[in-house]
Design a protein around this motif. Sequence first.
Motif, PDB file in Angstrom:
ATOM      1  N   GLU A 143       0.832  -1.194   0.000  1.00 34.93           N
ATOM      2  CA  GLU A 143       0.000   0.000   0.000  1.00 34.93           C
ATOM      3  C   GLU A 143       0.870   1.249   0.000  1.00 34.93           C
ATOM      4  O   GLU A 143       2.001   1.238   0.477  1.00 34.93           O
ATOM      5  CB  GLU A 143      -0.904  -0.003   1.237  1.00 34.93           C
ATOM      6  N   ARG A 144       0.335   2.326  -0.483  1.00 34.74           N
ATOM      7  CA  ARG A 144       1.113   3.541  -0.708  1.00 34.74           C
ATOM      8  C   ARG A 144       1.696   4.116   0.586  1.00 34.74           C
ATOM      9  O   ARG A 144       2.759   4.734   0.575  1.00 34.74           O
ATOM     10  CB  ARG A 144       0.252   4.611  -1.392  1.00 34.74           C
ATOM     11  N   GLU A 145       1.016   3.917   1.702  1.00 35.65           N
ATOM     12  CA  GLU A 145       1.471   4.506   2.963  1.00 35.65           C
ATOM     13  C   GLU A 145       1.957   3.458   3.963  1.00 35.65           C
ATOM     14  O   GLU A 145       2.014   3.724   5.159  1.00 35.65           O
ATOM     15  CB  GLU A 145       0.323   5.317   3.594  1.00 35.65           C
ATOM     16  N   GLY A 178       8.383  10.860   3.855  1.00 32.40           N
ATOM     17  CA  GLY A 178       6.996  11.298   3.817  1.00 32.40           C
ATOM     18  C   GLY A 178       6.047  10.281   4.422  1.00 32.40           C
ATOM     19  O   GLY A 178       5.079  10.641   5.114  1.00 32.40           O
ATOM     20  N   ILE A 179       6.331   8.997   4.195  1.00 33.22           N
ATOM     21  CA  ILE A 179       5.506   7.934   4.773  1.00 33.22           C
ATOM     22  C   ILE A 179       5.778   7.794   6.264  1.00 33.22           C
ATOM     23  O   ILE A 179       4.861   7.708   7.088  1.00 33.22           O
ATOM     24  CB  ILE A 179       5.780   6.592   4.057  1.00 33.22           C
ATOM     25  N   LEU A 180       7.055   7.781   6.619  1.00 34.04           N
ATOM     26  CA  LEU A 180       7.446   7.521   8.009  1.00 34.04           C
ATOM     27  C   LEU A 180       7.012   8.636   8.951  1.00 34.04           C
ATOM     28  O   LEU A 180       6.638   8.376  10.105  1.00 34.04           O
ATOM     29  CB  LEU A 180       8.959   7.315   8.088  1.00 34.04           C
ATOM     30  N   LYS A 183       3.810   8.093  10.579  1.00 41.16           N
ATOM     31  CA  LYS A 183       3.691   6.917  11.440  1.00 41.16           C
ATOM     32  C   LYS A 183       4.478   7.060  12.735  1.00 41.16           C
ATOM     33  O   LYS A 183       4.522   6.131  13.545  1.00 41.16           O
ATOM     34  CB  LYS A 183       4.172   5.674  10.675  1.00 41.16           C
ATOM     35  N   GLU A 184       5.093   8.210  12.936  1.00 44.72           N
ATOM     36  CA  GLU A 184       5.993   8.379  14.073  1.00 44.72           C
ATOM     37  C   GLU A 184       5.306   8.151  15.416  1.00 44.72           C
ATOM     38  O   GLU A 184       5.860   7.523  16.311  1.00 44.72           O
ATOM     39  CB  GLU A 184       6.601   9.783  14.016  1.00 44.72           C
ATOM     40  N   SER A 185       4.087   8.623  15.563  1.00 45.22           N
ATOM     41  CA  SER A 185       3.390   8.467  16.843  1.00 45.22           C
ATOM     42  C   SER A 185       2.862   7.048  17.033  1.00 45.22           C
ATOM     43  O   SER A 185       2.792   6.553  18.162  1.00 45.22           O
ATOM     44  CB  SER A 185       2.227   9.465  16.943  1.00 45.22           C
ATOM     45  N   ALA A 186       2.517   6.371  15.946  1.00 48.53           N
ATOM     46  CA  ALA A 186       1.934   5.022  16.045  1.00 48.53           C
ATOM     47  C   ALA A 186       2.991   3.949  16.263  1.00 48.53           C
ATOM     48  O   ALA A 186       2.754   2.968  16.974  1.00 48.53           O
ATOM     49  CB  ALA A 186       1.124   4.708  14.791  1.00 48.53           C
ATOM     50  N   MET A 187       4.146   4.081  15.645  1.00 48.43           N
ATOM     51  CA  MET A 187       5.207   3.071  15.760  1.00 48.43           C
ATOM     52  C   MET A 187       6.555   3.764  15.893  1.00 48.43           C
ATOM     53  O   MET A 187       7.396   3.704  14.997  1.00 48.43           O
ATOM     54  CB  MET A 187       5.183   2.110  14.559  1.00 48.43           C
ATOM     55  N   PRO A 188       6.792   4.441  17.016  1.00 51.57           N
ATOM     56  CA  PRO A 188       7.974   5.296  17.158  1.00 51.57           C
ATOM     57  C   PRO A 188       9.307   4.573  17.015  1.00 51.57           C
ATOM     58  O   PRO A 188      10.220   5.084  16.355  1.00 51.57           O
ATOM     59  CB  PRO A 188       7.816   5.898  18.556  1.00 51.57           C
ATOM     60  N   ILE A 189       9.435   3.401  17.606  1.00 45.61           N
ATOM     61  CA  ILE A 189      10.727   2.716  17.577  1.00 45.61           C
ATOM     62  C   ILE A 189      11.060   2.239  16.164  1.00 45.61           C
ATOM     63  O   ILE A 189      12.194   2.391  15.688  1.00 45.61           O
ATOM     64  CB  ILE A 189      10.739   1.550  18.576  1.00 45.61           C
ATOM     65  N   GLU A 190      10.066   1.687  15.476  1.00 44.45           N
ATOM     66  CA  GLU A 190      10.298   1.233  14.110  1.00 44.45           C
ATOM     67  C   GLU A 190      10.644   2.396  13.190  1.00 44.45           C
ATOM     68  O   GLU A 190      11.503   2.270  12.310  1.00 44.45           O
ATOM     69  CB  GLU A 190       9.065   0.486  13.596  1.00 44.45           C
ATOM     70  N   VAL A 191       9.972   3.519  13.388  1.00 47.66           N
ATOM     71  CA  VAL A 191      10.270   4.705  12.580  1.00 47.66           C
ATOM     72  C   VAL A 191      11.674   5.204  12.883  1.00 47.66           C
ATOM     73  O   VAL A 191      12.431   5.587  11.970  1.00 47.66           O
ATOM     74  CB  VAL A 191       9.226   5.812  12.833  1.00 47.66           C
ATOM     75  N   GLU A 193      14.251   3.458  13.829  1.00 52.10           N
ATOM     76  CA  GLU A 193      15.194   2.563  13.162  1.00 52.10           C
ATOM     77  C   GLU A 193      15.279   2.876  11.666  1.00 52.10           C
ATOM     78  O   GLU A 193      16.368   2.844  11.075  1.00 52.10           O
ATOM     79  CB  GLU A 193      14.773   1.109  13.367  1.00 52.10           C
ATOM     80  N   ALA A 194      14.139   3.194  11.065  1.00 50.99           N
ATOM     81  CA  ALA A 194      14.135   3.548   9.645  1.00 50.99           C
ATOM     82  C   ALA A 194      14.866   4.861   9.405  1.00 50.99           C
ATOM     83  O   ALA A 194      15.584   5.017   8.400  1.00 50.99           O
ATOM     84  CB  ALA A 194      12.696   3.634   9.135  1.00 50.99           C
ATOM     85  N   TYR A 195      14.704   5.822  10.305  1.00 49.82           N
ATOM     86  CA  TYR A 195      15.436   7.086  10.178  1.00 49.82           C
ATOM     87  C   TYR A 195      16.944   6.838  10.206  1.00 49.82           C
ATOM     88  O   TYR A 195      17.711   7.512   9.505  1.00 49.82           O
ATOM     89  CB  TYR A 195      15.057   8.039  11.314  1.00 49.82           C
ATOM     90  N   MET A 196      17.380   5.877  11.018  1.00 47.89           N
ATOM     91  CA  MET A 196      18.810   5.554  11.058  1.00 47.89           C
ATOM     92  C   MET A 196      19.280   4.985   9.723  1.00 47.89           C
ATOM     93  O   MET A 196      20.395   5.275   9.276  1.00 47.89           O
ATOM     94  CB  MET A 196      19.102   4.569  12.189  1.00 47.89           C
ATOM     95  N   LYS A 197      18.440   4.177   9.084  1.00 47.12           N
ATOM     96  CA  LYS A 197      18.784   3.665   7.753  1.00 47.12           C
ATOM     97  C   LYS A 197      18.919   4.812   6.753  1.00 47.12           C
ATOM     98  O   LYS A 197      19.837   4.830   5.920  1.00 47.12           O
ATOM     99  CB  LYS A 197      17.717   2.680   7.280  1.00 47.12           C
ATOM    100  N   ILE A 198      17.997   5.763   6.828  1.00 43.31           N
ATOM    101  CA  ILE A 198      18.058   6.919   5.934  1.00 43.31           C
ATOM    102  C   ILE A 198      19.345   7.708   6.178  1.00 43.31           C
ATOM    103  O   ILE A 198      20.028   8.135   5.230  1.00 43.31           O
ATOM    104  CB  ILE A 198      16.822   7.821   6.124  1.00 43.31           C
ATOM    105  N   ALA A 199      19.698   7.890   7.446  1.00 42.76           N
ATOM    106  CA  ALA A 199      20.927   8.605   7.787  1.00 42.76           C
ATOM    107  C   ALA A 199      22.137   7.917   7.178  1.00 42.76           C
ATOM    108  O   ALA A 199      23.060   8.574   6.681  1.00 42.76           O
ATOM    109  CB  ALA A 199      21.072   8.707   9.304  1.00 42.76           C
ATOM    110  N   ARG A 200      22.137   6.584   7.207  1.00 38.41           N
ATOM    111  CA  ARG A 200      23.255   5.837   6.646  1.00 38.41           C
ATOM    112  C   ARG A 200      23.413   6.108   5.147  1.00 38.41           C
ATOM    113  O   ARG A 200      24.532   6.276   4.647  1.00 38.41           O
ATOM    114  CB  ARG A 200      23.058   4.346   6.903  1.00 38.41           C
ATOM    115  N   VAL A 201      22.297   6.165   4.418  1.00 36.46           N
ATOM    116  CA  VAL A 201      22.379   6.424   2.979  1.00 36.46           C
ATOM    117  C   VAL A 201      22.864   7.853   2.721  1.00 36.46           C
ATOM    118  O   VAL A 201      23.707   8.093   1.855  1.00 36.46           O
ATOM    119  CB  VAL A 201      21.035   6.163   2.283  1.00 36.46           C
ATOM    120  N   TYR A 202      22.320   8.814   3.479  1.00 38.68           N
ATOM    121  CA  TYR A 202      22.792  10.193   3.339  1.00 38.68           C
ATOM    122  C   TYR A 202      24.300  10.273   3.601  1.00 38.68           C
ATOM    123  O   TYR A 202      25.031  10.995   2.913  1.00 38.68           O
ATOM    124  CB  TYR A 202      22.050  11.115   4.310  1.00 38.68           C
TER     125      TYR A 202
END
Length: 332
Positions: A143-145, A178-180, A183-191, A193-202
């Motif tokens: 799904e898109r989101e 934009g998707i994450l 979702k920050e309030s609903a699944m903070p820890i998973e989000v 972890e995803a932000y850390m992945k984004i940081a790694r690519v940057y």
Amino acid sequence: MGQKVDALVNHKNCLEIKEMVLEPECKELGLANRQLAEAYVAVMDFKEALPYGLKALQIHRDQLGDSSVEVVRDRRLLEVIYTGLEEYQRALEQNQLSLRVLNKWGPYVELLRAELDAANLQIALGNFDVAINFLKNIFLQTERESKTRALAFIAYGNALCNQEKISNSKKCLERARGILDKKESAMPIEVAEAYMKIARVYETMNEFEAAVTMLKRTLAIIEKFPQVQHLEGRASARLGLLLMGTGKVPQAILYLEKAVELLKESFGSKHLGVGYIYYKLGAANLELERTESASQMFAIAKEIMVSSKADAFENCEDLSKVYDGMGNPIPY
């Protein structure tokens, strides 16, 4: 509570007791071996995790057959262990064996996560076009989101970054954010972890300010959750190293000092990753001409290196890449 090294000790004791009282090769003994392997993975000791993961797989294959849920779980864990050991081809083999079974069970979220992990392994092996084909298939099924779609965008961005298609890579990361963000309030820890992945690519594309921003967002989320202090420690360490690399040494020291305390609490004071942060603290203090503090940090780092029987710290900086690249390996 985030005290992973203490959990590891109890898992060891648990397995020893079960080996004394249970029938050899019973399913419960397989589960105990897997739990101990998971405990070693949690402290990033993949070499020690491997024999227990293999033992769990052997027991469950013999007792339940190749198509059982337990065997799939064992293979998904071995996938993470081999990734941690940088044996990406073996990790991919376990992934493919898992996918054969998961495909028989029909489409559901764990199948998509396994396909996403396959894409990340292909990226690690340098097979970027193969990875992109995996990811395009995931986009068609999500799904898109959805969170899985966001993780797929991060992996896609990573593949494009490695192909030096920086502009398109940044667009993928923006789509993921934009998707994450929603979702920050609903699944903070998973989000987080995803932000850390984004940081790694940057960081890979030398966009250090963007990487710093994502790591600070990560810390703002997870500092409220003591059960993931290991994640906070890793994020603080990564941020400290980035700031140090961009010349902001006084700020870097604050984050590195915080990281070392959190990681000691989670992994123990003799963990090689802790020693690496002490080593970097020594270098940072030396750069500021704080020779006494630098000497103390280097001495602690050397002590940890000797106790860990490690020749050097070259590989320590890459420890967090394992969890940055992989999701939760166990399909509960």
